[in-house]
Design a protein around this motif. Structure first.
Motif, PDB file in Angstrom:
ATOM      1  N   GLY A   1       0.611  -0.968  -0.023  1.00  0.00           N
ATOM      2  CA  GLY A   1       0.066  -0.402  -0.298  1.00  0.00           C
ATOM      3  C   GLY A   1       1.103   1.124  -0.205  1.00  0.00           C
ATOM      4  N   LEU A   2       2.073   0.767   1.014  1.00  0.00           N
ATOM      5  CA  LEU A   2       2.882   2.591   0.888  1.00  0.00           C
ATOM      6  C   LEU A   2       3.576   3.050  -0.864  1.00  0.00           C
ATOM      7  CD1 LEU A   2       4.428   1.703   4.508  1.00  0.00           C
ATOM      8  CD2 LEU A   2       2.913   3.555   3.477  1.00  0.00           C
ATOM      9  N   MET A   3       3.598   1.559  -0.908  1.00  0.00           N
ATOM     10  CA  MET A   3       4.808   1.582  -2.966  1.00  0.00           C
ATOM     11  C   MET A   3       3.615   2.250  -3.725  1.00  0.00           C
ATOM     12  SD  MET A   3       6.829  -1.056  -2.642  1.00  0.00           S
ATOM     13  CE  MET A   3       7.499  -1.531  -4.476  1.00  0.00           C
ATOM     14  N   GLN A   4       2.224   1.580  -3.800  1.00  0.00           N
ATOM     15  CA  GLN A   4       1.800   1.851  -4.442  1.00  0.00           C
ATOM     16  C   GLN A   4       0.792   3.824  -4.556  1.00  0.00           C
ATOM     17  OE1 GLN A   4      -3.181   0.821  -4.325  1.00  0.00           O
ATOM     18  NE2 GLN A   4      -2.308  -0.302  -6.575  1.00  0.00           N
ATOM     19  N   ASN A   5       0.830   4.370  -2.858  1.00  0.00           N
ATOM     20  CA  ASN A   5       0.491   5.468  -2.521  1.00  0.00           C
ATOM     21  C   ASN A   5       2.080   6.026  -3.114  1.00  0.00           C
ATOM     22  OD1 ASN A   5      -1.966   4.962  -1.360  1.00  0.00           O
ATOM     23  ND2 ASN A   5      -0.614   4.404   0.547  1.00  0.00           N
TER      24      ASN A   5
END
Length: 463
Positions: free
Chosen positions: A38-42
């Protein structure tokens, strides 16, 4: 389940620890992967928004001017209100699949084009001539590679932690169970050597120490029980030997054909047989009491009073022709329906034994009194006689089986089982029996039977 039950406790605890650790660390790894993903996608989405920001600013400031080309590595396409592409660095794989992009969405989208997966962001810029659309994209190959490498590293790390937990559980369980193993080996050594030692009890106040102390009490109880059984067999054999020898002697005399002594021989054989019968009956009664098998069901106070009257009648019959006065004192206006746990037949046998002892004590002349009292919590029976009493040194052993005070109270002809049966009968109903010498002369026997709060359920008769 059967195969697991065959494993040692140590192995089962270790397997359980491994399973719990694997589930826990697996859940932790899954949560970590989802959080990182999720952090990488954000972060990637914010980069895409940054790529589109310069075009958004240019459109807002100069909507009719030609657009600058995107920077190197940026995948951006700008569409005017008519849907015509003004600027585009999107690869052909994305261009041919633009229809799959939801241009009304403001969040990140994933587009699978060919063998690659792209993260796509759509920005809409409103102007006086209409809405411009900016589409920015980024290949997810590098992000997926980083995520996969992270997943592999976390999996290996958590797997190592799981194995470490299993090893720690194996070692700790072994250390915890080591005292149990030592107890088992000590018990095996005691059994093999036939020694009278007890299991070692450690100084720690823990469960193992409690187990060792409990097992030691069990060992002492079993040894005492075995000793009593051996003593009982020895005493019974000794007691049975005499009447058997007498019976055999009289039978041999009868076979010899001496007609002059036939009556005395038959009488002696009859007395020996009676003694044998009394011994066997007493041993059977003790065996039933030790096994917790009452001869009949529990009854009430009225039945005990009736049985006491019959026991007094039997004692008077045995004392017929002697100068012995036997009296029964019962309470007036007593509640005959009060329940009692002692069966009436067993109570009668107890009184028979006590009255027989008293008859031998008075030796043909004296007084015997049986008094029954009803108290709120107990039924008290007191037997007194005017005999010589019991030597104080013998009182602690009076209830032992085959114990007899020779040449005192006329007990030399007894079997030594009467008082033992009385004590066992009292114990079988949680009652008590005590002996004490009277202040004047004679013996006082006090039998206390507890009164249950509720009437007990009838018990099945035993043969």
């Amino acid at each position: 389940m059967k195969s697991l039950s065959r494993l040692s406790i140590r192995a089962r605890i270790t397997m359980g620890t491994l399973l719990l650790a694997a589930l826990f660390f697996g859940a932790v790894g899954l949560v970590v992967r989802q959080q990182v993903e999720g952090l990488m996608q954000n972060a990637a989405f914010e980069v895409l928004q940054s790529d589109a920001a310069q075009f958004e600013t240019a459109i807002e400031q100069e909507p009719n001017e030609p657009r600058d080309n995107p920077g190197e590595g940026q995948l951006v396409a700008v569409f005017d209100p008519a849907g015509t592409s003004q600027v585009s660095t999107l690869p052909a794989a994305i261009t041919s699949n633009l229809a799959l992009i939801n241009r009304a969405s403001t969040g990140p989208q994933q587009l699978v084009a060919g063998e690659a997966t792209y993260l796509v962001a759509v920005e809409t810029v409103p102007t006086g001539a209409g809405n411009w659309t900016i589409i920015s994209a980024r290949n997810q190959q590098e992000s997926d590679l980083v995520l996969n490498n992270l997943t592999t590293g976390v999996t290996l790390g958590l797997g190592a932690l799981t194995l470490l937990f299993g090893a720690a559980s194996w070692l700790l369980t072994g250390a915890a169970l080591r005292p149990v193993t030592q107890l088992r080996r000590s018990a095996e050594a005691i059994v093999a050597a036939g020694a009278d030692d007890l299991l070692p009890v450690g100084p720690a106040q823990d469960e193992i120490t409690g187990l060792a102390a409990t097992l030691n009490r069990l060992i002492e109880t079993l040894r005492a029980s075995a000793a009593r059984e051996r003593q009982l067999v020895s005493d019974a054999s000794h007691e049975l030997r005499t009447p058997l020898a007498v019976l055999q002697a009289h039978l041999e005399l009868l076979r010899a054909g001496d007609r002059s002594s036939i009556d005395s021989d038959i009488l002696g054989a009859e007395r020996a047989t009676t003694r044998l019968s009394d011994l066997v009956e007493s041993l059977l009664e003790l065996s039933r009491l030790d096994a917790g098998c009452p001869t009949t069901s529990a009854t009430d106070f009225g039945a005990l009073v009736d049985e006491a009257g019959e026991a007094i009648d039997r004692a008077r019959l045995r004392a017929m022709g002697e100068d012995v006065e036997i009296e029964l004192i019962t309470p007036e206006n007593a509640d005959r329906a009060v329940p009692t746990p002692m069966p009436a037949l067993l109570y009668g046998r107890v009184l028979d034994n006590l009255l027989s002892n008293a008859l031998r004590a008075v030796d043909g002349k004296g007084r015997i009194t049986a008094t029954i009292r009803q108290e709120p919590s107990h039924i008290i029976t007191v037997i007194t006689d005017t005999g010589p009493g019991i030597e104080p040194d013998f009182l602690p052993h009076a209830f032992d089986r085959f114990s007899r005070e020779e040449n005192v109270r006329g007990t030399a002809n007894g079997s030594g089982l009467g008082l033992a049966i009385v004590a066992a009968a009292a114990e079988s109903v949680n009652g008590t029996v005590t002996l004490e010498n009277s202040a004047t002369s004679g013996l006082v026997v006090r039998l206390s039977i507890p009164v249950p709060l509720e009437r007990p359920a009838p018990l099945q008769d035993h043969p």
